[in-house]
Design a protein around this motif. Structure first.
Motif, mmCIF file in Angstrom:
data_model
loop_
_atom_site.group_PDB
_atom_site.id
_atom_site.type_symbol
_atom_site.label_atom_id
_atom_site.label_comp_id
_atom_site.label_asym_id
_atom_site.label_seq_id
_atom_site.Cartn_x
_atom_site.Cartn_y
_atom_site.Cartn_z
ATOM 1 N N GLU A 44 -83.783 -55.286 -9.080
ATOM 2 C CA GLU A 44 -84.829 -54.393 -8.571
ATOM 3 C C GLU A 44 -86.125 -54.559 -9.361
ATOM 4 O OE1 GLU A 44 -82.102 -50.675 -6.970
ATOM 5 O OE2 GLU A 44 -82.609 -50.798 -9.095
ATOM 6 N N SER A 45 -86.015 -54.746 -10.665
ATOM 7 C CA SER A 45 -87.200 -54.939 -11.503
ATOM 8 C C SER A 45 -87.942 -56.216 -11.112
ATOM 9 C CB SER A 45 -86.816 -55.017 -12.978
ATOM 10 O OG SER A 45 -86.261 -53.808 -13.398
ATOM 11 N N ILE A 46 -87.209 -57.291 -10.906
ATOM 12 C CA ILE A 46 -87.821 -58.561 -10.502
ATOM 13 C C ILE A 46 -88.484 -58.427 -9.139
ATOM 14 C CG2 ILE A 46 -87.306 -60.946 -9.807
ATOM 15 C CD1 ILE A 46 -85.161 -60.920 -12.053
ATOM 16 N N ALA A 47 -87.800 -57.788 -8.201
ATOM 17 C CA ALA A 47 -88.372 -57.607 -6.862
ATOM 18 C C ALA A 47 -89.659 -56.788 -6.921
ATOM 19 C CB ALA A 47 -87.351 -56.938 -5.941
ATOM 20 N N ALA A 48 -89.679 -55.739 -7.741
ATOM 21 C CA ALA A 48 -90.887 -54.911 -7.879
ATOM 22 C C ALA A 48 -92.030 -55.721 -8.476
ATOM 23 C CB ALA A 48 -90.589 -53.686 -8.738
ATOM 24 N N ARG B 142 -77.684 -42.789 -13.806
ATOM 25 C CA ARG B 142 -78.288 -43.805 -14.675
ATOM 26 C C ARG B 142 -79.102 -44.794 -13.862
ATOM 27 N NH1 ARG B 142 -72.962 -44.522 -17.796
ATOM 28 N NH2 ARG B 142 -73.136 -42.810 -19.266
ATOM 29 N N ARG B 143 -78.637 -45.118 -12.680
ATOM 30 C CA ARG B 143 -79.333 -46.087 -11.830
ATOM 31 C C ARG B 143 -80.690 -45.547 -11.414
ATOM 32 N NH1 ARG B 143 -79.616 -48.109 -6.481
ATOM 33 N NH2 ARG B 143 -79.519 -50.365 -6.500
ATOM 34 N N ARG B 144 -80.801 -44.235 -11.170
ATOM 35 C CA ARG B 144 -82.083 -43.643 -10.797
ATOM 36 C C ARG B 144 -83.063 -43.700 -11.957
ATOM 37 N NH1 ARG B 144 -78.713 -40.105 -7.847
ATOM 38 N NH2 ARG B 144 -78.592 -38.664 -9.600
ATOM 39 N N VAL B 145 -82.550 -43.621 -13.170
ATOM 40 C CA VAL B 145 -83.400 -43.625 -14.355
ATOM 41 C C VAL B 145 -83.885 -45.040 -14.668
ATOM 42 C CG1 VAL B 145 -83.434 -43.208 -16.834
ATOM 43 C CG2 VAL B 145 -82.311 -41.588 -15.323
ATOM 44 N N GLN B 146 -83.034 -46.011 -14.558
ATOM 45 C CA GLN B 146 -83.374 -47.377 -14.937
ATOM 46 C C GLN B 146 -83.004 -48.330 -13.800
ATOM 47 O OE1 GLN B 146 -81.374 -48.702 -18.414
ATOM 48 N NE2 GLN B 146 -82.615 -50.532 -18.622
ATOM 49 N N PRO B 147 -84.017 -49.047 -13.258
ATOM 50 C CA PRO B 147 -83.706 -49.976 -12.161
ATOM 51 C C PRO B 147 -82.900 -51.174 -12.662
ATOM 52 C CG PRO B 147 -85.994 -50.199 -12.822
ATOM 53 C CD PRO B 147 -85.423 -49.041 -13.593
ATOM 54 N N SER B 148 -82.182 -51.778 -11.763
ATOM 55 C CA SER B 148 -81.404 -52.962 -12.117
ATOM 56 C C SER B 148 -82.362 -54.136 -12.354
ATOM 57 C CB SER B 148 -80.443 -53.310 -10.981
ATOM 58 O OG SER B 148 -81.180 -53.822 -9.880
ATOM 59 N N PRO B 149 -81.888 -55.185 -13.008
ATOM 60 C CA PRO B 149 -82.742 -56.366 -13.201
ATOM 61 C C PRO B 149 -83.248 -56.943 -11.874
ATOM 62 C CG PRO B 149 -80.864 -56.487 -14.660
ATOM 63 C CD PRO B 149 -80.629 -55.305 -13.746
#
Length: 94
Positions: free
Chosen positions: A39-43, A30-37
């Motif tokens: 990780e999303s902010i960092a991206a 699941r983590r590979r499919v959807q990044p954590s919050p």
């Protein structure tokens, strides 16, 4: 083994008979499919400070400022109605 019930992020549950490594595989998939919050902010932070993004934003802001400045100059020189007609013309390119 895990004792009791452990809630996973989408509501699945592990019973006493389930193995920890199976649960971790599910979580990792699941983590590979959807990044954590985080990780999303960092991206988003990396993208927003990338030179290409900054250049595009600068270009957009410069174009808007030029359009606003030219609109003001035309309104001062021609009056609001004539300036609006001029700005609405197909030939006008700011």
């Amino acid at each position: 083994m895990i004792s009791g019930m452990v809630a996973l992020d989408d509501g699945d549950r592990l019973d006493d008979g389930d193995r920890l490594d199976d649960a971790l595989k599910v979580i990792a998939a699941r983590r590979r499919v959807q990044p954590s919050p985080t990780e999303s902010i960092a991206a988003l932070q990396r993208e927003s400070s990338a030179p290409g993004q900054l250049s595009a934003e600068f270009t957009d802001i410069a174009e808007r400022a030029t359009t606003a400045r030219l609109t003001g100059l035309l309104e001062d020189a021609l009056g609001a109605n004539r300036a609006a007609t001029f700005l609405a013309a197909d030939a006008y390119q700011p």
